[in-house]
Design a protein around this motif. Structure first.
Motif, PDB file in Angstrom:
ATOM      1  N   UNK A 168       5.230  -6.696 -18.502  1.00 34.23           N
ATOM      2  CA  UNK A 168       5.854  -5.642 -17.699  1.00 34.23           C
ATOM      3  C   UNK A 168       5.460  -5.792 -16.240  1.00 34.23           C
ATOM      4  N   UNK A 169       6.244  -5.155 -15.393  1.00 38.40           N
ATOM      5  CA  UNK A 169       5.948  -5.189 -13.967  1.00 38.40           C
ATOM      6  C   UNK A 169       4.933  -4.134 -13.608  1.00 38.40           C
ATOM      7  N   UNK A 170       4.052  -4.498 -12.731  1.00 40.67           N
ATOM      8  CA  UNK A 170       3.011  -3.559 -12.323  1.00 40.67           C
ATOM      9  C   UNK A 170       2.643  -3.882 -10.889  1.00 40.67           C
ATOM     10  N   UNK A 171       2.483  -2.865 -10.069  1.00 42.94           N
ATOM     11  CA  UNK A 171       2.121  -3.135  -8.677  1.00 42.94           C
ATOM     12  C   UNK A 171       0.732  -3.761  -8.568  1.00 42.94           C
ATOM     13  N   UNK A 172       0.626  -4.771  -7.741  1.00 42.92           N
ATOM     14  CA  UNK A 172      -0.625  -5.497  -7.546  1.00 42.92           C
ATOM     15  C   UNK A 172      -0.963  -5.576  -6.070  1.00 42.92           C
ATOM     16  N   UNK A 173      -2.241  -5.680  -5.792  1.00 43.26           N
ATOM     17  CA  UNK A 173      -2.639  -5.995  -4.420  1.00 43.26           C
ATOM     18  C   UNK A 173      -2.251  -7.448  -4.170  1.00 43.26           C
ATOM     19  N   UNK A 174      -1.530  -7.666  -3.075  1.00 38.84           N
ATOM     20  CA  UNK A 174      -1.046  -9.019  -2.854  1.00 38.84           C
ATOM     21  C   UNK A 174      -1.350  -9.478  -1.436  1.00 38.84           C
ATOM     22  N   UNK A 175      -1.895 -10.684  -1.369  1.00 34.99           N
ATOM     23  CA  UNK A 175      -2.217 -11.283  -0.068  1.00 34.99           C
ATOM     24  C   UNK A 175      -1.196 -12.393   0.138  1.00 34.99           C
ATOM     25  N   UNK A 176      -0.176 -12.141   0.969  1.00 39.94           N
ATOM     26  CA  UNK A 176       0.905 -13.120   1.066  1.00 39.94           C
ATOM     27  C   UNK A 176       0.520 -14.336   1.887  1.00 39.94           C
ATOM     28  N   UNK A 177      -0.564 -14.267   2.631  1.00 34.83           N
ATOM     29  CA  UNK A 177      -0.985 -15.447   3.375  1.00 34.83           C
ATOM     30  C   UNK A 177      -1.595 -16.494   2.426  1.00 34.83           C
ATOM     31  N   UNK A 178      -2.528 -16.044   1.545  1.00 32.10           N
ATOM     32  CA  UNK A 178      -3.051 -17.023   0.587  1.00 32.10           C
ATOM     33  C   UNK A 178      -2.222 -17.060  -0.696  1.00 32.10           C
ATOM     34  N   UNK A 179      -1.189 -16.228  -0.754  1.00 31.96           N
ATOM     35  CA  UNK A 179      -0.255 -16.305  -1.866  1.00 31.96           C
ATOM     36  C   UNK A 179      -0.834 -15.891  -3.213  1.00 31.96           C
ATOM     37  N   UNK A 180      -1.742 -14.940  -3.217  1.00 33.30           N
ATOM     38  CA  UNK A 180      -2.365 -14.553  -4.487  1.00 33.30           C
ATOM     39  C   UNK A 180      -2.493 -13.043  -4.590  1.00 33.30           C
ATOM     40  N   UNK A 181      -2.590 -12.603  -5.853  1.00 29.31           N
ATOM     41  CA  UNK A 181      -3.020 -11.224  -6.053  1.00 29.31           C
ATOM     42  C   UNK A 181      -4.513 -11.192  -5.787  1.00 29.31           C
ATOM     43  N   UNK A 182      -4.995 -10.064  -5.384  1.00 31.54           N
ATOM     44  CA  UNK A 182      -6.444  -9.955  -5.203  1.00 31.54           C
ATOM     45  C   UNK A 182      -6.949  -8.697  -5.907  1.00 31.54           C
ATOM     46  N   UNK A 183      -8.192  -8.777  -6.312  1.00 31.65           N
ATOM     47  CA  UNK A 183      -8.808  -7.657  -7.032  1.00 31.65           C
ATOM     48  C   UNK A 183      -9.232  -6.578  -6.044  1.00 31.65           C
ATOM     49  N   UNK A 184      -9.389  -5.365  -6.547  1.00 33.56           N
ATOM     50  CA  UNK A 184      -9.838  -4.263  -5.691  1.00 33.56           C
ATOM     51  C   UNK A 184     -11.145  -4.611  -4.990  1.00 33.56           C
ATOM     52  N   UNK A 185     -11.990  -5.379  -5.698  1.00 33.86           N
ATOM     53  CA  UNK A 185     -13.292  -5.723  -5.131  1.00 33.86           C
ATOM     54  C   UNK A 185     -13.177  -6.624  -3.900  1.00 33.86           C
ATOM     55  N   UNK A 186     -11.991  -7.229  -3.704  1.00 34.41           N
ATOM     56  CA  UNK A 186     -11.840  -8.152  -2.574  1.00 34.41           C
ATOM     57  C   UNK A 186     -11.136  -7.502  -1.379  1.00 34.41           C
ATOM     58  N   UNK A 187     -10.965  -6.197  -1.493  1.00 33.98           N
ATOM     59  CA  UNK A 187     -10.309  -5.485  -0.393  1.00 33.98           C
ATOM     60  C   UNK A 187     -11.363  -4.820   0.478  1.00 33.98           C
ATOM     61  N   UNK A 188     -11.216  -4.969   1.792  1.00 31.87           N
ATOM     62  CA  UNK A 188     -12.064  -4.203   2.698  1.00 31.87           C
ATOM     63  C   UNK A 188     -11.143  -3.292   3.504  1.00 31.87           C
ATOM     64  N   UNK A 189     -11.724  -2.312   4.133  1.00 32.01           N
ATOM     65  CA  UNK A 189     -10.910  -1.405   4.934  1.00 32.01           C
ATOM     66  C   UNK A 189     -11.285  -1.531   6.394  1.00 32.01           C
ATOM     67  N   UNK A 190     -10.266  -1.574   7.246  1.00 30.74           N
ATOM     68  CA  UNK A 190     -10.537  -1.639   8.686  1.00 30.74           C
ATOM     69  C   UNK A 190      -9.721  -0.578   9.385  1.00 30.74           C
ATOM     70  N   UNK A 191     -10.299  -0.012  10.443  1.00 33.26           N
ATOM     71  CA  UNK A 191      -9.541   0.953  11.254  1.00 33.26           C
ATOM     72  C   UNK A 191      -8.712   0.188  12.265  1.00 33.26           C
ATOM     73  N   UNK A 192      -7.395   0.181  12.081  1.00 35.31           N
ATOM     74  CA  UNK A 192      -6.507  -0.549  12.972  1.00 35.31           C
ATOM     75  C   UNK A 192      -5.595   0.443  13.690  1.00 35.31           C
ATOM     76  N   UNK A 193      -5.232   0.070  14.935  1.00 38.48           N
ATOM     77  CA  UNK A 193      -4.302   0.966  15.630  1.00 38.48           C
ATOM     78  C   UNK A 193      -2.884   0.651  15.170  1.00 38.48           C
ATOM     79  N   UNK A 194      -2.118   1.710  14.950  1.00 38.24           N
ATOM     80  CA  UNK A 194      -0.739   1.523  14.504  1.00 38.24           C
ATOM     81  C   UNK A 194       0.092   2.690  15.014  1.00 38.24           C
ATOM     82  N   UNK A 195       1.386   2.640  14.717  1.00 35.46           N
ATOM     83  CA  UNK A 195       2.260   3.713  15.202  1.00 35.46           C
ATOM     84  C   UNK A 195       2.604   4.662  14.066  1.00 35.46           C
ATOM     85  N   UNK A 196       2.444   5.957  14.341  1.00 35.29           N
ATOM     86  CA  UNK A 196       2.870   6.951  13.375  1.00 35.29           C
ATOM     87  C   UNK A 196       4.240   7.456  13.835  1.00 35.29           C
TER      88      UNK A 196
END
Length: 771
Positions: A168-196
RNA sequence: GGGCUCAUAGUCCAGGUCGGUUAUGACGUCGCCCUUACACGGCGAAGAUCCGGGGUUCAAAUCCCCGUGGGCCCA
């Protein structure tokens, strides 16, 4: 008589000799009989130094379970395993060699992981052994062995054939630069400026508009609903109405959800597949149909209409222009946004649905609940963790992972028609590297196959541990004797994973529960009550502590400080001060070692008093040991030994035991009672502190190991415990009296013994030198 | 955001179901003491608004409600 013990303190160095004796004499060997007591030991994961001190405490206590059961006369099977599958070793290996898993040849990467595990494993085994763990180290197993992985695969194949597995289909964390799914443990959070971006949405069939703020306006095409907080007065009138999405003109419903924050943006949130993790939750909870807006190449899909082919960032810039042109733009704010970033390529991740294998579990929940009710939990309150989890299961179990160091999913696909084929169970398969064992496709007869590259979620391996240790599918006779197993000891934080998945899998495969009891331990925290972690720097390495103070000190600390099932704090200084009790026990034994062993004697009033207190202790210890709560016996034994036996009784009978001013019969009554009390204490304490009790037992009482003895039973003698308070208070009074008169303890003093203690008068007179 | 759980001397912990003595014990601190098992010891002392607020009751650490803070799991 010369004392048999001359040293003044317990020397932890002796533990090494005792350990060797146990190994040479194989005193913990297991031969299956009709009735067995099998412990489904948690295989620890060697994820890097230092090993957690809480884990060392945990394994010490699991060993106490084994020793308690043995002394209760059970035939104990205590296997030892090492868990070696999964993400942590992959991350450890990448870091150690400064390489990337997906940029390294798979076979080579697996070898590097294996080497890292071997090193870490050696140290872990060393710690477990030096803790005095009485498990079967000679036959220890690894979850990445061919034998273990073939069990994981065989049980999967069986379930596959029963139709329990689906894609079945299931949403995954995806890193399109390295072309892989990644685990939650490989995610970090950064404060980035963006537009609301504040956008105007029309309410259908009215001239009203609502404003919706989003950082991802390019996902408008994947928006399936709008949510507002149920308490937000501004939107109450629009709940249930249709809202028209700008640009796409699609209509969606406006509904309430508590996750919408009134103070963020306008308070109304568009829910798209998938802007963030909350969207994933909402899509599942509200059963919305997903729209894939970003593809595996990291570009907008056809679903994005005229924005297809653009990168999300480009699409965002363009859609903002288009919104402005169409009059849908209220305003744009620059904000700092906490953004999930891929640890490896440092780009914001996308959440993309991907096809994964699922194991059915929803339809099993009721059966698991029933089994859960049958399993006895220690302590009972932790059964609730399992029951709450069962209540909240809403999706089946996703079991495939795009990783390397795990058990391979044994599937080959037909190159021509893509039909999946599973091989016969019983062997270990590596489809990424092996030829398909099936010659021709069952559907189109093609002879060419492609091997599956994915591995299983590691809980697929861990959840069959009771089947592995009972030789399921390998030795029917052994399996029938040992399964279902007796007890599963484990930590509280993995009830929802390891404990639950084990019941699920074992039930699916055997129709039975995996064990009759579950023993759940709390969590080891640092001395301030915070979780220990390597990054915080508050983790305590157990190895130097054990080397310095000895395993028994550590074990007694763990038993006396940790009330079963509750979280506990680890403090080195507290562990160190526990050693004093062992020192006390040692010196009591040293004193008694100067008297002969007397098989029977005629106890006087003092002797009967301490024997009835001793019997109380035996009962209290049984109460604790019956529940595998070692806190109860540890506290009770320390209390009795130190504050009654040593402080009062030994002082009361010392002169009598030496035979000064007493008859031989009176003397022998004292010596008999002293030995009876000490030998009982040693046996009661043996499951908690196996080394010192073994040593003292062998010096004083027997050539045979104390660990071959049966636990002491209550004899319910005549009860003298109502006098305990009078006795201890009388002694205290005399000591205080001497102190206030500045007399030495051996000086004589005139104090009269109260009437109700008259039976004890002769012992008191000798003890305090009463006139 | 949801669930579970915990909160008692400087520190750790008992008691809590079943409300009723002076709130248990240990570590640490301080004072005195080598008494033929132990100075890694003995005796003694000081140290607690039982997290805060409200309620039930003749009586609350204990039962109920509302907070605050810690921990774990899930989201």
């Amino acid at each position: 008589m010369e004392p048999k013990i001359s040293e003044k303190t317990w020397n932890p160095e002796l533990e090494k000799e005792i350990l060797k004796q146990w190994e040479d004499e194989k005193i913990y060997d297991f031969t299956p009989q009709e009735d067995n007591y099998t412990i489904d030991t948690p295989p620890p994961y060697p994820s890097g130094r230092p090993w957690h001190i809480g884990a060392a405490a945990h394994y010490s206590q699991i060993d106490m379970i084994a020793r308690t059961a043995r002394m209760a006369g059970k035939n104990v099977y205590f296997p030892i395993g090492i868990d070696r599958n999964g993400l942590p070793v992959e991350l450890y290996t990448e870091k150690k060699h400064n390489i990337r898993m997906r940029e390294t040849e798979r076979g080579e990467f697996l070898n590097l992981c294996r080497e890292a595990l071997d090193d870490l494993e050696d140290e872990m085994i060393l710690i477990m052994k030096s803790l005095g763990i009485s498990g079967d180290f000679a036959n220890y197993y690894r979850t990445d062995s061919e034998e273990y992985r073939s069990l994981t695969q065989s049980t999967f194949i069986e379930l596959w054939k029963k139709g329990q597995v689906y894609l079945a289909n299931r949403p995954n964390n995806y890193d399109w630069v390295s072309g892989t799914t990644i685990a939650d443990a490989e995610i970090t959070y950064e404060d980035l400026s963006t537009k609301l971006v504040y956008m105007k949405f029309k309410i259908k069939d009215t001239d009203k508009e609502i404003i919706i703020a989003s950082t991802r306006p390019e996902l408008l095409c994947a928006c399936r609903t709008i949510i507002v907080n149920p308490e937000d007065q501004r939107y109450t009138q629009y709940i249930g109405q249709k809202v028209i999405i700008p640009i796409t003109n699609v209509e969606v419903e406006l509904r309430t959800h508590h996750s919408a924050k009134q103070e963020f943006g306008s308070g109304a949130v568009m829910v798209c597949s998938y802007g963030d993790q909350n969207d994933v939750v909402l899509f599942r909870e509200l059963e919305l149909g997903e729209i894939v807006a970003v593809g595996l190449d990291g570009k907008m899909t056809e679903a994005a209409g005229e924005y297809a082919g653009l990168k999300p960032k480009q699409a965002r810039a363009k859609i903002i222009e288009d919104l402005e042109t169409g009059g849908f733009l209220e305003k744009v704010e620059d904000i700092i946004h906490r953004t999930p970033i891929s640890e490896r390529s440092k780009i914001p991740i996308e959440i993309i649905p991907m096809e994964e294998y699922y194991l059915k579990q929803k339809e099993d929940v009721e059966r698991i609940k029933k089994l859960g009710q049958e399993i006895i939990f220690h302590p009972p309150m932790h059964k609730q963790i399992l029951m709450n989890w069962l209540e909240s299961i809403s999706i089946d179990w996703p079991i495939s992972r795009r990783r390397y160091y795990g058990t391979e999913i044994p599937i080959w696909y037909c190159k021509n028609c893509s039909e999946p084929h599973v091989p016969e169970p019983g062997k270990y398969y590596r489809p990424w590297n092996e030829k398909c064992p099936i010659n021709n496709c069952t559907k189109c007869d093609s002879a060419e196959f492609v091997g599956e590259e994915r591995t299983f979620d590691t809980w697929m391996d861990s959840s069959v541990s009771p089947l592995f240790i009972s030789k399921f599918g390998r030795d029917v006779e052994f399996f029938n004797k040992v399964y279902p197993t007796s007890i599963r000891p484990q930590a509280k934080d993995i009830v929802r994973t390891w404990l639950y998945y084990t019941i699920l899998r074992c039930e699916q495969l055997t129709g039975e529960k995996p064990w009759s009891e579950a023993w759940i331990m709390g969590y080891g925290l640092d001395e301030k009550g915070m979780k220990m972690s390597k990054s915080k720097g508050n983790a305590i390495d157990p190895l130097p502590v054990i080397e310095k103070l000895g395993a028994d000190t550590f074990r007694f600390w763990s038993a006396s400080e940790i009330n079963h099932g509750y979280d506990f704090r680890c403090n080195e200084q507290k562990i160190e001060s526990t050693k004093k009790f062992l020192s006390k026990l040692w010196n009591i034994s040293r004193f008694l070692s100067s008297f002969p062993i007397i098989e029977s004697g005629k106890p006087n009033a003092s002797d009967k008093w301490i024997l009835s207190e001793l019997d109380n202790l035996v009962k209290e210890c049984k109460r604790g040991y019956d529940e595998y709560n070692f806190f109860v016996p540890a506290i009770a034994i320390r209390e009795f030994t130190w504050n009654l036996f040593a402080a009062h009784y030994i002082e009361m009978v010392k002169a009598r035991a030496y035979g000064i001013g007493f008859s031989d019969e009176e003397r022998d009554g004292a010596i008999f009672t002293l030995h009876k009390a000490l030998s009982t204490i040693l046996k009661l304490l043996a499951p908690i502190t196996p080394f010192i009790t073994e040593h003292l037992w062998k010096v004083l009482y027997s050539e045979k190991s104390i660990h071959k003895e049966r636990q002491v039973l209550s004899e319910s003698p005549e009860d003298f415990t109502h006098l305990t308070k009078d006795i201890t208070e009388f002694n205290s009074n005399v000591w205080n009296e001497k102190k206030s008169k500045e007399l030495s303890l051996k000086d004589s003093i005139a104090v009269s013994v109260p009437e109700r203690l008259s039976e004890f008068a002769k012992d008191f007179a000798a003890m305090h030198n009463l006139e």
